[in-house]
Enzyme design. Structure first.
Site, PDB file in Angstrom:
ATOM      1  N   ASP A  64      -7.177   7.252 -24.096  1.00 23.20           N
ATOM      2  CA  ASP A  64      -6.407   7.912 -23.381  1.00 23.20           C
ATOM      3  C   ASP A  64      -5.704   9.117 -24.326  1.00 23.20           C
ATOM      4  O   ASP A  64      -4.796   9.873 -24.078  1.00 23.20           O
ATOM      5  CB  ASP A  64      -5.218   7.221 -22.523  1.00 23.20           C
ATOM      6  CG  ASP A  64      -4.463   6.285 -23.710  1.00 23.20           C
ATOM      7  OD1 ASP A  64      -5.080   5.620 -24.285  1.00 23.20           O
ATOM      8  OD2 ASP A  64      -3.338   6.289 -23.407  1.00 23.20           O
ATOM      9  N   ASP A 210       0.931   6.558 -30.177  1.00 24.03           N
ATOM     10  CA  ASP A 210       1.646   5.290 -29.530  1.00 24.03           C
ATOM     11  C   ASP A 210       2.218   4.507 -30.645  1.00 24.03           C
ATOM     12  O   ASP A 210       1.659   4.127 -31.947  1.00 24.03           O
ATOM     13  CB  ASP A 210       0.510   4.256 -28.905  1.00 24.03           C
ATOM     14  CG  ASP A 210       0.091   5.424 -27.446  1.00 24.03           C
ATOM     15  OD1 ASP A 210       0.695   6.218 -27.269  1.00 24.03           O
ATOM     16  OD2 ASP A 210      -0.930   4.540 -27.043  1.00 24.03           O
TER      17      ASP A 210
END
Lengths: 301, 301
Positions: A64, A210
């Site tokens: 992603d 992230d």
């Protein structure tokens, strides 16, 4: 400094949300940060000129955040690109892209330069006369870097009235802009502060996604003007967040507070929640200046 | 037989067009054919149930036909898939997907089975009691297969009135459905045609993209009910079409005519033309039964 959010949702795809990608315009650069699947279509939708993108920063190799990169690289070729394209990302990114191009018997008709990252320490990865980019090592399931973008201080601005008053020769102007004092022919020294004005304060932006809650990044992003920090979950799902090495909105706000940043932008939301306003509410209890990223949203700082 | 076009435009991405992917529903199967970038979002938009996809056929390894596959495979994991997923595509596809999963320290929590293709000859690649799938080698810049999907003849339908009239025992019904005659106890033989009806004619579908004009495929797709044949260009751009090993609408129609297919569906349009109706006009001059694919369009055959 302008930030265009192309996508800011966590992995599970939905019809109306896009995975991570954003464009930072700073000092005439157009930096692409992460490149989830569908980024090239998001670039089109947001009317970003492909030809202005010369540097792409990839935080980590989860799909992603980078499955849109092979397609974008191919599209650059179809569009007849000739300029160098620089890709900064974890080791392995070159092997992956090269294999995909090879399997398609494809090629790029422009130089494609990979800058593979392996260091667990912060490092400078790009620098020119106006801006610098360095890594912010994060704490995720795989090797992941955030990125810190920082304008360099601009030259001081000439105080035109003052230099006229002292009849200072043009030859000194460059030195004045650099902050130097001037000695007049009569021996007097005029301090620089009298001859010039402060330049605009250099702006800075940190992208941190992230990552789990990781206070080790605080010294690296201290006082940054804008911090984009992931908040995949709400505090009520902190077990999930620990398990997956993601952060909650509360944790993002804690980092923002510890680092005394100017503004916190939240993103990388799990799609399990009814409204992203919940993220703002949770973060604002700890840190006041909170913005919510959303696909297609543009921030001017 | 139901065909859902998820995307049917050639590579250069635009806001409103998607690269190649389609879903063929035949004999309770939901076959995914090609998987360009953004296919998973197109699946969502078209309300295709992810869990019903068990077989994915990839024609060739150009990005606009398979850059959506890594993301789809990852999403299956996020959705908690347990069932086997079968991928049919050119050699190299396993290496590419495995590398991308490895770099992301990802995994699939379901069995992922690759069926890599290398043969320049047509071959059977899937078969069960109701349907078969074989390759149709095409002529493109890299190794490319079309796919031929064919229902097997169904059992004959019992003529309930006739079997009652002859008082035929249930034990014979299965043989009657298989086409056998029945000998009565009095010695008379009742021909099967009197005891059963013809089953519905088995349907067939051929997917041929990407390819130049290649009459060698005609025997392989002869009399197919529906032929999807690429038509990247119009005849006025035949130089481009020869150079890139794509076909024009005129050439697609010629193939349809030579193979005496039931219906021709055009697709894989270059985005350079003002209207896709131009493709239909050009093809219809040669072959009457022409349909235009378009993103999101559903055909029931």
């Amino acid at each position: 400094m302008k930030l265009t959010i192309l996508g800011c949702y966590a992995a599970t795809p939905r019809t109306l949300t896009s995975p991570t990608s954003q464009v930072l315009e700073i000092c005439n650069h157009m930096f692409l940060i992460d490149c989830g699947e569908g980024t090239q279509v998001q670039l089109r939708k947001n009317k970003v000129k492909f030809s202005r993108i010369n540097h792409i920063f990839i935080s980590h190799l989860h799909g992603d955040h980078f499955f849109g990169l092979p397609g974008l690289i191919s599209t650059f070729r179809l569009l007849g690109r000739k300029k160098e394209l620089h890709i900064y990302g974890p080791k392995g990114i070159k092997e992956a892209i090269s294999l995909l191009l090879k399997l398609g018997d494809s090629w790029t008709n422009y130089p494609l330069k990979f800058h593979e990252l392996t260091s667990p320490e912060p490092q400078s990865i790009f620098e020119d006369e106006k801006v610098s980019v360095s890594t912010v090592p994060l704490d995720h399931r795989i090797y992941t870097n955030g990125f810190f973008f920082k304008e360099k201080p601009a030259e001081r601005k000439l105080n035109v009235e003052a230099v006229a008053k002292y009849k200072i020769n043009k030859a000194y102007f460059q030195n004045i802009k650099k902050g130097k004092d001037v000695q007049l022919e009569d021996g007097r020294t005029i301090p620089n502060t009298e001859l010039s004005f402060d330049p605009p304060k250099p702006k800075s932006y940190a992208f941190c996604s992230d990552t789990g809650y990781y206070p080790e990044i605080v010294p690296l992003i201290k006082h940054v003007d804008v911090l984009y920090h992931e908040s995949t979950f709400l505090d009520s799902d902190s077990k999930l967040s620990i398990k997956t090495k993601h952060a909650t909105a509360k944790e993002a706000a804690k980092i923002a507070k510890l680092a005394a940043v100017g503004r916190l932008v939240l993103g990388h939301y799990s799609t399990r929640y009814k409204s992203i306003d919940l993220f703002r509410e949770e973060a604002e209890a700890i840190f006041k200046n909170v913005e919510l990223a959303d696909d297609g949203k543009v921030f001017e700082f």
